[in-house]
Each structure stands twice: as C-alpha cells, then as structure tokens.
Scaffold this active site. Structure first.
Site, PDB file in Angstrom:
ATOM      1  N   ASP A  70      47.038  43.364  40.486  1.00 32.53           N
ATOM      2  CA  ASP A  70      45.975  44.337  40.700  1.00 32.53           C
ATOM      3  C   ASP A  70      44.723  43.540  41.029  1.00 32.53           C
ATOM      4  O   ASP A  70      44.383  42.591  40.324  1.00 32.53           O
ATOM      5  CB  ASP A  70      45.756  45.226  39.465  1.00 32.53           C
ATOM      6  CG  ASP A  70      45.099  46.533  39.875  1.00 32.53           C
ATOM      7  OD1 ASP A  70      45.635  47.212  40.776  1.00 32.53           O
ATOM      8  OD2 ASP A  70      44.035  46.873  39.339  1.00 32.53           O
ATOM      9  N   HIS A 181      40.947  34.171  45.283  1.00 28.16           N
ATOM     10  CA  HIS A 181      41.243  34.684  43.943  1.00 28.16           C
ATOM     11  C   HIS A 181      42.746  34.774  43.723  1.00 28.16           C
ATOM     12  O   HIS A 181      43.261  34.440  42.672  1.00 28.16           O
ATOM     13  CB  HIS A 181      40.580  36.062  43.781  1.00 28.16           C
ATOM     14  CG  HIS A 181      40.832  37.004  44.930  1.00 28.16           C
ATOM     15  ND1 HIS A 181      40.569  36.663  46.231  1.00 28.16           N
ATOM     16  CD2 HIS A 181      41.355  38.258  44.969  1.00 28.16           C
ATOM     17  CE1 HIS A 181      40.910  37.671  47.027  1.00 28.16           C
ATOM     18  NE2 HIS A 181      41.387  38.644  46.290  1.00 28.16           N
ATOM     19  N   ARG A 182      43.472  35.186  44.772  1.00 29.01           N
ATOM     20  CA  ARG A 182      44.927  35.360  44.663  1.00 29.01           C
ATOM     21  C   ARG A 182      45.602  34.003  44.472  1.00 29.01           C
ATOM     22  O   ARG A 182      46.514  33.850  43.669  1.00 29.01           O
ATOM     23  CB  ARG A 182      45.403  36.060  45.943  1.00 29.01           C
ATOM     24  CG  ARG A 182      46.838  36.525  45.939  1.00 29.01           C
ATOM     25  CD  ARG A 182      47.061  37.639  46.945  1.00 29.01           C
ATOM     26  NE  ARG A 182      46.327  38.832  46.585  1.00 29.01           N
ATOM     27  CZ  ARG A 182      45.250  39.281  47.239  1.00 29.01           C
ATOM     28  NH1 ARG A 182      44.810  38.666  48.312  1.00 29.01           N
ATOM     29  NH2 ARG A 182      44.619  40.355  46.819  1.00 29.01           N
TER      30      ARG A 182
HETATM   31  P1  IMP Z   1      45.514  47.183  44.555  1.00 31.31           P
HETATM   32  O1  IMP Z   1      46.682  47.202  45.474  1.00 31.31           O
HETATM   33  O2  IMP Z   1      45.369  48.432  43.738  1.00 31.31           O
HETATM   34  O3  IMP Z   1      45.496  45.934  43.727  1.00 31.31           O
HETATM   35  O4  IMP Z   1      44.222  47.182  45.482  1.00 31.31           O
HETATM   36  C1  IMP Z   1      43.589  46.028  45.867  1.00 31.31           C
HETATM   37  C2  IMP Z   1      42.466  46.379  46.844  1.00 31.31           C
HETATM   38  O5  IMP Z   1      41.384  45.467  46.625  1.00 31.31           O
HETATM   39  C3  IMP Z   1      42.902  46.161  48.284  1.00 31.31           C
HETATM   40  O6  IMP Z   1      43.415  47.342  48.850  1.00 31.31           O
HETATM   41  C4  IMP Z   1      41.606  45.733  48.949  1.00 31.31           C
HETATM   42  O7  IMP Z   1      40.828  46.859  49.258  1.00 31.31           O
HETATM   43  C5  IMP Z   1      40.894  44.957  47.841  1.00 31.31           C
HETATM   44  N1  IMP Z   1      41.244  43.521  47.918  1.00 31.31           N
HETATM   45  C6  IMP Z   1      41.967  42.808  47.021  1.00 31.31           C
HETATM   46  N2  IMP Z   1      42.115  41.540  47.419  1.00 31.31           N
HETATM   47  C7  IMP Z   1      41.490  41.448  48.597  1.00 31.31           C
HETATM   48  C8  IMP Z   1      41.335  40.384  49.522  1.00 31.31           C
HETATM   49  O8  IMP Z   1      41.834  39.257  49.358  1.00 31.31           O
HETATM   50  N3  IMP Z   1      40.619  40.663  50.631  1.00 31.31           N
HETATM   51  C9  IMP Z   1      40.056  41.885  50.860  1.00 31.31           C
HETATM   52  N4  IMP Z   1      40.205  42.927  50.060  1.00 31.31           N
HETATM   53  C10 IMP Z   1      40.924  42.712  48.922  1.00 31.31           C
END
Ligand code: IMP
Length: 199
Positions: A70, A181-182
């Site tokens: 997340d 971050h990832r």
């Molecule tokens: P999740 O799938 O609920 O974790 O949503 C993560 C959301 O955070 C993504 O859909 C993006 O909008 C944003 N996000 C997370 N990591 C990144 C990144 O590395 N670059 C740009 N947006 C990110």
C-alpha cells in the site's frame, strides 16, 4: 520460491519486477497470471492496515506466499492528503492525470518552500512464516508547480526528489528504482526474509 505480487497496478508491477528479477530469488506471479480478478476493499486507516488486508485476502485465495503493497503520496501543505486515498483521490472516476491536475489546482497558491511531500510504500508479506511481515520505505521531495515528463505512473509527473529539479516522470524505470520508496521497502523486506532464513 514462487510468490504472488498482489496488485493490478501496472506501474507498480513493472517496478517490482525490475527490482526483484535482478535478485533472482523469486518466481513472480501477478493476480492476472492466476486469473484472480476479485477486488478487496481497503478499509484500513493506515498504509500498514491496508497492505495487510490485501496480503491476507490474496494469500488465502492463491495459497501462495503473497506480497502486497500500500503506497501513496503525503503532501504536508494538504494536511497529509492524498495519503492512503492516493489511488482514489477526488473520486473513483478520475484517472491518474485528473488526480495530478487536482493536486496542482489545490496547491496553486502554495510557495516552493512549502511544497514538501513524500512517497510512502508499505509492504506486507503473508505466507513467509507464521506471522505477517512488514517493511516501509519513504522518498522525500516536493510537488512541482507544473507537470513534467511522461514516464512512470500516478503522481510521478509532479513529484521531484529533494535536491533534484526534475520529476520522477522524467526518469527511466531503473533510475527511479535506485531511489524510490518502493525500492527501499523491498530491500528492507528482503533483508528480513534473509535474516529469518526464509530465503
Ligand atoms: P494503492 O494501490 O492503494 O497502494 O495506491 C497507490 C497509489 O499511490 C497509486 O495509485 C498512485 O496514485 C500513488 N503512488 C504510489 N506510488 C507511486 C509512485 O511511485 N509514483 C507515483 N504515484 C504513486
């Protein structure tokens, strides 16, 4: 070891693959590979809670060790928004570009020195031992005043790491993955697996 990366976000999958394939530890499966199309509601109040909800749900379905992530963008001048709501900020029917425009609009009057922000990535692994494993990575930066670049995904076109005037969307995937971050959360997660002698 066969593992499931439990996300349908193509941008995330590409980054996980680029980082993990070099390590040659895992054979990676995606939800698509396993024909899993059912969604799980992210009802948690923190990145950790939502990551665990996803990892638990998809490891039960797949019966495989499962990694979920997340992540999101935390903007100080917007009181931490979009935060855990990053993927659905502004409503479910907006796309990535609409969300980027929404953030820029909300921040038109905010000066450069007050545009600090960070990306956060929390990984949860279920099925790698008796309990869920967590890791967290962060990337500090600021929100640019306009969009720049067309690589990456999500908020990349408006996020620049500290000390860099170019946004993440101007960088090739391997360049972004050196600092993201990832990348940090994946490294910490792998180190935990190694320390616990799981891989
Ligand atoms: P999740 O799938 O609920 O974790 O949503 C993560 C959301 O955070 C993504 O859909 C993006 O909008 C944003 N996000 C997370 N990591 C990144 C990144 O590395 N670059 C740009 N947006 C990110």
């Amino acid at each position: 070891m066969k593992i499931l990366i439990a996300t349908t976000n193509i941008g995330k999958i590409k980054e996980f693959q680029e980082i993990l394939n070099k390590k040659k530890i895992f054979e990676i499966f995606t939800l698509n590979d396993l024909n899993i199309s059912v969604d799980v509601e992210e009802t948690g109040n923190t990145f950790e809670e939502n990551a665990e909800i996803k990892a638990t749900f998809y490891s039960k379905l797949s019966k495989m060790p499962t990694i979920s992530e997340d992540s999101g963008l935390v903007i100080d001048s917007l009181n931490g928004e979009p935060g855990i709501y990053s993927a659905r900020y502004g409503g479910e029917n907006l796309n990535d570009n609409d969300r980027v425009e929404l953030v820029l609009k909300k921040m038109t009057k905010i000066h450069k020195e007050e545009r600090s922000a960070r990306f956060i990535s929390v990984i949860c692994g279920v099925g790698f031992g008796s309990r869920a494993l967590f890791s967290r990575g962060e990337l500090e930066g600021f929100i640019s005043s306009s969009k720049q670049g067309n690589k990456g995904f999500g908020y990349d076109p408006i996020f620049s790491p500290i000390g860099d005037n170019a946004t993440l969307a101007t960088k090739e995937i391997d360049e972004k993955n050196k600092i993201s971050h990832r990348r940090k959360s994946i490294e910490i997660f792998l180190n935990k697996l190694i320390k616990d002698k799981i891989v």
